[in-house]
Design an enzyme around this catalytic site. Structure first.
Site, PDB file in Angstrom:
ATOM      1  N   LYS A   1       0.848  -1.193   0.000  1.00 39.97           N
ATOM      2  CA  LYS A   1       0.000   0.000   0.000  1.00 39.97           C
ATOM      3  C   LYS A   1       0.884   1.243   0.000  1.00 39.97           C
ATOM      4  O   LYS A   1       1.932   1.279   0.664  1.00 39.97           O
ATOM      5  CB  LYS A   1      -0.897  -0.046   1.238  1.00 39.97           C
ATOM      6  CG  LYS A   1      -1.928   1.055   1.350  1.00 39.97           C
ATOM      7  CD  LYS A   1      -2.790   0.801   2.585  1.00 39.97           C
ATOM      8  CE  LYS A   1      -3.816   1.881   2.824  1.00 39.97           C
ATOM      9  NZ  LYS A   1      -4.647   1.593   4.022  1.00 39.97           N
TER      10      LYS A   1
ATOM     11  N   SER B   1      -9.337   1.636   3.372  1.00 34.48           N
ATOM     12  CA  SER B   1      -8.517   2.410   2.454  1.00 34.48           C
ATOM     13  C   SER B   1      -7.504   1.554   1.688  1.00 34.48           C
ATOM     14  O   SER B   1      -6.863   2.041   0.767  1.00 34.48           O
ATOM     15  CB  SER B   1      -7.775   3.510   3.219  1.00 34.48           C
ATOM     16  OG  SER B   1      -6.859   2.951   4.156  1.00 34.48           O
TER      17      SER B   1
ATOM     18  N   SER C   1      -9.840  -0.921   7.379  1.00 32.78           N
ATOM     19  CA  SER C   1      -9.200  -0.720   6.085  1.00 32.78           C
ATOM     20  C   SER C   1      -8.417  -1.913   5.554  1.00 32.78           C
ATOM     21  O   SER C   1      -7.924  -1.866   4.430  1.00 32.78           O
ATOM     22  CB  SER C   1      -8.287   0.511   6.139  1.00 32.78           C
ATOM     23  OG  SER C   1      -9.076   1.676   6.207  1.00 32.78           O
TER      24      SER C   1
END
Length: 546
Positions: free
Chosen positions: A126, A207, A231
């Site tokens: 990420k 996210s 997330s």
């Protein structure tokens, strides 16, 4: 606050011609539209489709593949699906050194040295996980382009030591979905809107949206996401994955762009429980700078030694507030409870958590305070590599670049956080004490003690909602908040589909109970095999009864 901000709102949420061209680095920017393709994407068969870490390792050990050939094939897959074909927009940037890293690992294997199960395995990160290399670390924001960290995040060093090939960075909800009260999960200024590979007009959730979409679409072997509240588990729910939100402190936070140190953690996202356990083993470890971690444990080995059934394990069902949000998810988890019972588990139903729903406002208060303090400290640590030293500077950048950074939604949360004082404020201390007391001693701990439980299970969330850049995220809530606020582990595993959209079941419990939770997840996964590859359809077929 002017509008109540729910956990769902905050946390759910140029094509290149060849794989060789992709290796050059950042992928090109395109229009930020979220419109689906007009017809089903023509996605050709992929020879590495759904292969596990063990499968890939066997291929390398036999000579059928090398680390370089695996990296090259995944890069070609990224080129075919991420900026062409269905245009998933899951990958922000390719590591320009990935093939060179693979070559070095191949030379080690040829010399008789294999570092472990991740040797030569491609991994995506990420884009809030810092790498001191030729890639950016931006949390999806244009403000941090070129602001390379001075050192790798601690967890990245552990991945490199384990022999992983860091293939690239994934898209995410910008600033981990902590900028606006009306954001669309999976949207960032750098990458635009990430799509769900199961139905391209659906939200992958945030996210860690890019990590979820990428692994589900077989753009890589495994990925690392991060979670403050939902997330990791929510995009895993939406993308048909196993996601592990570890106990707070099991995985170092050093070098990860923060929201809040009381809840932030990185964790694995994978297509199988065993792959997630292998990745967790590599990520976990004591970091003196973070005062985190526990003695090293091989989670995959512990899983292999565990009994195949669940005889004697007591699993509680906290129905209050965690069921009744999505009929589809409720029905699938009801069936999962019957499966767990067949596997030998004792189902304690109900086993409600009395304090659920009492921490929404206090959690947000804690996050606002910690975000300002933690982000300012992170930005200061970048030194001269960025002109933006404070949250206030970022607010100004967004205003000055409104057309690129705020075309659909604003920065209300940034502004609320900037208005907060230091972490010595009594309002912050009171909110933090309330959160920990209600989620731990009076919450999860009390429920598990009274019912003598080994774990709790609930729907992770409902099927993916539609992408909505006008109104932002909407839809049923999830079960992530209490384990997230408490800092306790939470694992989601696929439990079926509705209209071709995956749904997950969350398994959570006491701190450091990952081995027990993994055992439950693995036994259930092996007995049911609910994971299905995505079909990249433009929209869900609601005529299908599933």
């Amino acid at each position: 606050m002017a509008a109540r901000v729910t956990r769902r709102t905050l946390f759910r949420y140029g094509a290149l011609g060849s794989a060789a061209a992709v290796v050059a680095g950042a992928l090109p920017s395109r229009a930020l539209t979220a419109a689906p393709s007009p017809a089903p994407a023509d996605v050709s068969a992929f020879e590495l489709d759904e292969l596990t870490i063990a499968d890939l390792s066997r291929r390398m050990a036999s000579g059928a593949e090398t680390a370089r050939s695996l990296a090259h094939k995944y890069l070609a897959r990224i080129d075919a699906l991420d900026r062409r074909g269905p245009e998933l927009r899951a990958v922000l940037e390719i590591n320009p050194d990935s093939l060179a890293i693979a070559d070095r690992l191949d030379a080690e294997r040829k010399a008789g040295k294999a570092r472990g199960p991740l040797h030569g395995i491609p991994v995506l990160l990420k884009d809030n996980i810092g790498t001191a290399d030729r890639m950016n670390t931006t949390a999806g924001s244009l403000a941090l382009l070129g602001a390379t960290p001075l050192a790798d995040a601690f967890l990245v060093g552990k991945l490199r030591d384990a022999g992983a090939v860091i293939l690239g960075k994934t898209n995410l909800s910008e600033w981990a979905n902590f900028r606006s009260t009306h954001s669309s999960s999976g949207w960032s200024g750098r990458g635009g809107q990430c799509r769900n590979p199961y139905a391209l007009d659906r939200n992958p959730s945030g996210s860690s949206s890019g990590s979820g979409a990428a692994i589900s679409a077989n753009l890589c072997a495994v990925a690392v996401g991060s979670e403050t509240d939902g997330s990791i588990v929510s995009p895993s729910n939406n993308c048909g994955l196993v996601g592990i939100k570890p106990t707070l402190g099991l995985v170092s936070r050093t070098g990860v762009v923060p929201i809040a140190h009381s809840q932030d953690t990185a964790g694995p996202m994978a297509r199988t429980v065993t792959d997630a356990a292998i990745l967790l083993t590599a990520l976990a470890g004591y970091d003196p700078a973070d005062l985190s971690g526990r003695p090293a444990m091989d989670y995959a080995a512990e899983l292999a030694k565990a009994p195949k059934g669940l005889d004697g394990l007591r699993i509680g069902v906290p129905r209050k507030k965690l069921f009744g949000q999505s009929p589809a998810a409720d029905a699938l988890v009801e069936a999962a409870l019957a499966d767990l019972k067949k596997l030998g588990a004792v189902i304690v139903d109900p086993a409600d958590i009395a304090t659920l729903g009492e921490t929404d406002d206090s959690e947000f208060e804690v996050l606002l305070y910690e975000f300002k303090a933690d982000l300012n400290a992170y930005l200061a640590g970048l030194g001269a590599k960025t002109p933006y030293k404070t949250l206030k500077d970022l607010i100004r950048f967004n205003e000055e670049n409104r057309g690129r950074e705020m075309p659909y939604f604003g920065q209300e949360i940034f502004e609320k956080a900037e208005a907060k004082g230091p972490l010595t404020d009594q309002a912050y201390l009171d909110a933090l004490e309330k959160d920990l007391r209600l989620t731990r001693k009076e919450g999860i701990d009390k429920t598990m003690d009274e019912n003598k439980l080994d774990a709790l299970v609930a729907p992770t969330s409902g099927p993916a909602s539609l992408i909505d850049l006008v109104n932002g995220d909407y839809g049923p809530g999830g079960s992530s908040s209490f384990p997230a606020i408490a800092g306790y582990p939470d694992i989601t595993v696929p439990c079926g589909e509705k209209w071709g959209l995956p749904v997950g079941m969350s398994i959570f419990g006491r701190p450091w109970s990952e081995p027990v939770l993994l055992r439950i997840a693995s036994a259930y996964e092996q007995a049911t095999r609910h994971r299905r590859s995505p079909k990249f359809v433009p929209t869900a077929d609601l005529s299908v009864r599933s």
